[in-house]
Design an enzyme around this catalytic site. Structure first.
Site, PDB file in Angstrom:
ATOM      1  N   HIS A  53       0.860  -1.037   0.121  1.00 18.34           N
ATOM      2  CA  HIS A  53      -0.260  -0.072  -0.001  1.00 18.34           C
ATOM      3  C   HIS A  53       0.841   1.426   0.007  1.00 18.34           C
ATOM      4  O   HIS A  53       1.956   1.242   0.283  1.00 18.34           O
ATOM      5  CB  HIS A  53      -1.198  -0.165   0.985  1.00 18.34           C
ATOM      6  CG  HIS A  53      -0.343  -0.047   2.549  1.00 18.34           C
ATOM      7  ND1 HIS A  53       0.331  -0.853   2.982  1.00 18.34           N
ATOM      8  CD2 HIS A  53      -0.466   0.995   3.423  1.00 18.34           C
ATOM      9  CE1 HIS A  53       0.891  -0.616   4.101  1.00 18.34           C
ATOM     10  NE2 HIS A  53       0.042   0.677   4.441  1.00 18.34           N
ATOM     11  N   HIS A  55       1.448   3.747   1.855  1.00 15.94           N
ATOM     12  CA  HIS A  55       1.784   4.788   2.934  1.00 15.94           C
ATOM     13  C   HIS A  55       3.456   4.611   2.972  1.00 15.94           C
ATOM     14  O   HIS A  55       4.107   3.954   2.722  1.00 15.94           O
ATOM     15  CB  HIS A  55       1.586   3.820   4.392  1.00 15.94           C
ATOM     16  CG  HIS A  55       0.309   4.366   4.765  1.00 15.94           C
ATOM     17  ND1 HIS A  55      -0.525   3.601   5.633  1.00 15.94           N
ATOM     18  CD2 HIS A  55      -0.729   5.279   4.209  1.00 15.94           C
ATOM     19  CE1 HIS A  55      -1.919   4.324   5.644  1.00 15.94           C
ATOM     20  NE2 HIS A  55      -1.955   5.127   5.271  1.00 15.94           N
ATOM     21  N   ASP A  57       5.585   4.414   5.288  1.00 14.18           N
ATOM     22  CA  ASP A  57       6.783   3.575   5.719  1.00 14.18           C
ATOM     23  C   ASP A  57       6.378   2.516   5.234  1.00 14.18           C
ATOM     24  O   ASP A  57       7.275   1.453   5.460  1.00 14.18           O
ATOM     25  CB  ASP A  57       5.981   3.515   7.382  1.00 14.18           C
ATOM     26  CG  ASP A  57       4.642   3.094   7.443  1.00 14.18           C
ATOM     27  OD1 ASP A  57       3.832   3.379   6.811  1.00 14.18           O
ATOM     28  OD2 ASP A  57       4.511   2.032   8.351  1.00 14.18           O
ATOM     29  N   HIS A  58       5.882   2.330   4.124  1.00  6.75           N
ATOM     30  CA  HIS A  58       6.101   0.955   3.318  1.00  6.75           C
ATOM     31  C   HIS A  58       6.665   1.168   1.800  1.00  6.75           C
ATOM     32  O   HIS A  58       7.217   0.299   1.477  1.00  6.75           O
ATOM     33  CB  HIS A  58       4.614   0.332   3.071  1.00  6.75           C
ATOM     34  CG  HIS A  58       4.033  -0.183   4.339  1.00  6.75           C
ATOM     35  ND1 HIS A  58       4.243  -1.332   4.717  1.00  6.75           N
ATOM     36  CD2 HIS A  58       3.607   0.888   5.504  1.00  6.75           C
ATOM     37  CE1 HIS A  58       3.560  -1.485   6.137  1.00  6.75           C
ATOM     38  NE2 HIS A  58       3.338   0.008   6.419  1.00  6.75           N
ATOM     39  N   HIS A 111      -7.596  -0.569   5.721  1.00  4.50           N
ATOM     40  CA  HIS A 111      -6.634   0.296   6.353  1.00  4.50           C
ATOM     41  C   HIS A 111      -6.212   1.607   5.213  1.00  4.50           C
ATOM     42  O   HIS A 111      -6.124   2.577   5.627  1.00  4.50           O
ATOM     43  CB  HIS A 111      -5.431  -0.532   6.381  1.00  4.50           C
ATOM     44  CG  HIS A 111      -4.098   0.302   7.177  1.00  4.50           C
ATOM     45  ND1 HIS A 111      -3.928   0.838   8.187  1.00  4.50           N
ATOM     46  CD2 HIS A 111      -2.811   0.647   6.298  1.00  4.50           C
ATOM     47  CE1 HIS A 111      -2.570   1.459   8.046  1.00  4.50           C
ATOM     48  NE2 HIS A 111      -2.050   1.101   7.108  1.00  4.50           N
ATOM     49  N   ASP A 130      -0.438  -4.074   6.569  1.00  2.00           N
ATOM     50  CA  ASP A 130      -1.199  -3.504   7.903  1.00  2.00           C
ATOM     51  C   ASP A 130      -2.426  -3.794   7.502  1.00  2.00           C
ATOM     52  O   ASP A 130      -3.306  -3.234   8.173  1.00  2.00           O
ATOM     53  CB  ASP A 130      -0.867  -1.940   7.681  1.00  2.00           C
ATOM     54  CG  ASP A 130       0.447  -1.568   7.814  1.00  2.00           C
ATOM     55  OD1 ASP A 130       1.478  -2.388   7.887  1.00  2.00           O
ATOM     56  OD2 ASP A 130       0.803  -0.246   7.811  1.00  2.00           O
ATOM     57  N   HIS A 168       3.970  -4.675  10.969  1.00  2.00           N
ATOM     58  CA  HIS A 168       4.604  -4.016  12.114  1.00  2.00           C
ATOM     59  C   HIS A 168       4.997  -4.751  13.080  1.00  2.00           C
ATOM     60  O   HIS A 168       4.000  -5.779  13.629  1.00  2.00           O
ATOM     61  CB  HIS A 168       3.935  -2.718  12.736  1.00  2.00           C
ATOM     62  CG  HIS A 168       3.730  -1.412  11.852  1.00  2.00           C
ATOM     63  ND1 HIS A 168       4.443  -0.451  11.638  1.00  2.00           N
ATOM     64  CD2 HIS A 168       3.043  -1.287  10.555  1.00  2.00           C
ATOM     65  CE1 HIS A 168       4.207   0.455  10.909  1.00  2.00           C
ATOM     66  NE2 HIS A 168       3.394  -0.403  10.140  1.00  2.00           N
TER      67      HIS A 168
HETATM   68 FE    FE Z   1       2.623   0.643   8.047  1.00  2.47          FE
HETATM   69 ZN    ZN Z   2       0.292   1.686   6.531  1.00  2.00          ZN
END
Ligand code: FE
Ligand code: ZN
Length: 230
Positions: A53, A55, A57-58, A111, A130, A168
């Site tokens: 996805h 985001h 942090d990915h 999410h 996530d 995570h």
């Molecule tokens: Fe994440």
């Molecule tokens: Zn995420």
């Protein structure tokens, strides 16, 4: 062969390697340097990045990794939130090859709207990022709750011996929350004893077996009447 390593503050990075063809995929790329370090430790070369996805942090490490390795970047079909450097878009029911390994693509929105999960059936490995955490699930940011539940049901339908690799390290906090809902759940209580030991030893609580999650993860048990009542 699958490797897990920490990235950023509480993300996990993953490499999946096919010894037959030497293909190696990174599942998401929270940041480039730990991915490069893991590759160099193994003497592997990155051939693919499978993004779950949009985001940051990915996908934060994607540009640098693509520049360094010239790898193929695979990303969800949904383009509402842009992801840079994508070579191939995938949707529900598609398959993606990593060398001779094959991943099935599940759309698991909730999410985010674009979230996909990758299932390597022959390896019994599910990369759920996530959507599904150990004893938890992703926060519903872009979708709605029925959408998220439907995504969780899709993953719950997979075999019990599937290993779940999530985005995570949130398990300890998730266990605390879940105990408030199911204080007498034996599988959850066993996990509540195991997780602090793992964290004290700086060991990831990931992967977990999907069969165990079905017994202990309240978010996969929301149709159990006692859980639903909460
Ligand atoms: Fe994440
Ligand atoms: Zn995420």
């Amino acid at each position: 062969e699958i490797r897990i390593f920490p990235c950023l503050s509480d993300n996990y990075g993953y490499l999946i390697h096919d010894p037959a063809t030497k293909a190696t995929a990174s599942i998401d790329a929270p940041e480039a340097s730990p991915v490069i370090k893991a590759l160099e430790q193994e003497g592997w070369t990155l051939t693919d990045i499978l993004i779950t996805h949009h985001h940051a942090d990915h996908v934060g490490g994607v540009a640098e990794l693509k520049k360094k390795y010239g790898c193929r970047v695979v990303a969800p079909h949904d383009k509402a939130k842009p992801i840079a450097d994508v070579d191939l878009r995938v949707k529900e029911g598609d398959t993606v090859k990593v060398g001779s390994l094959t991943a099935r693509v599940f759309e698991t929105p909730g999410h985010t709207l674009d979230h996909v999960s990758y299932m390597f059936d022959s390896e019994k490995a599910l990369f759920a990022a996530d959507t599904l955490f150990s004893i938890g699930c992703g926060r519903v940011f872009e979708g709605d709750y029925p959408m998220m539940w439907n995504s969780l049901l899709k993953l719950r339908a997979l075999p019990d011996d599937t290993r779940v690799y999530c985005g995570h390290e949130y398990t300890a906090a998730n266990v605390k929350f879940a105990l408030g809902i199911e204080p007498d759940n034996a599988a959850l209580k066993a996990r509540a004893e195991e997780v602090p030991r793992q964290r004290a030893a700086n060991t990831p609580t990931i992967p977990t077996l999907l069969g165990e999650e079905k017994k202990a993860n309240v978010f996969l048990r929301a149709d159990v009447p006692a859980v639903a009542a909460h």
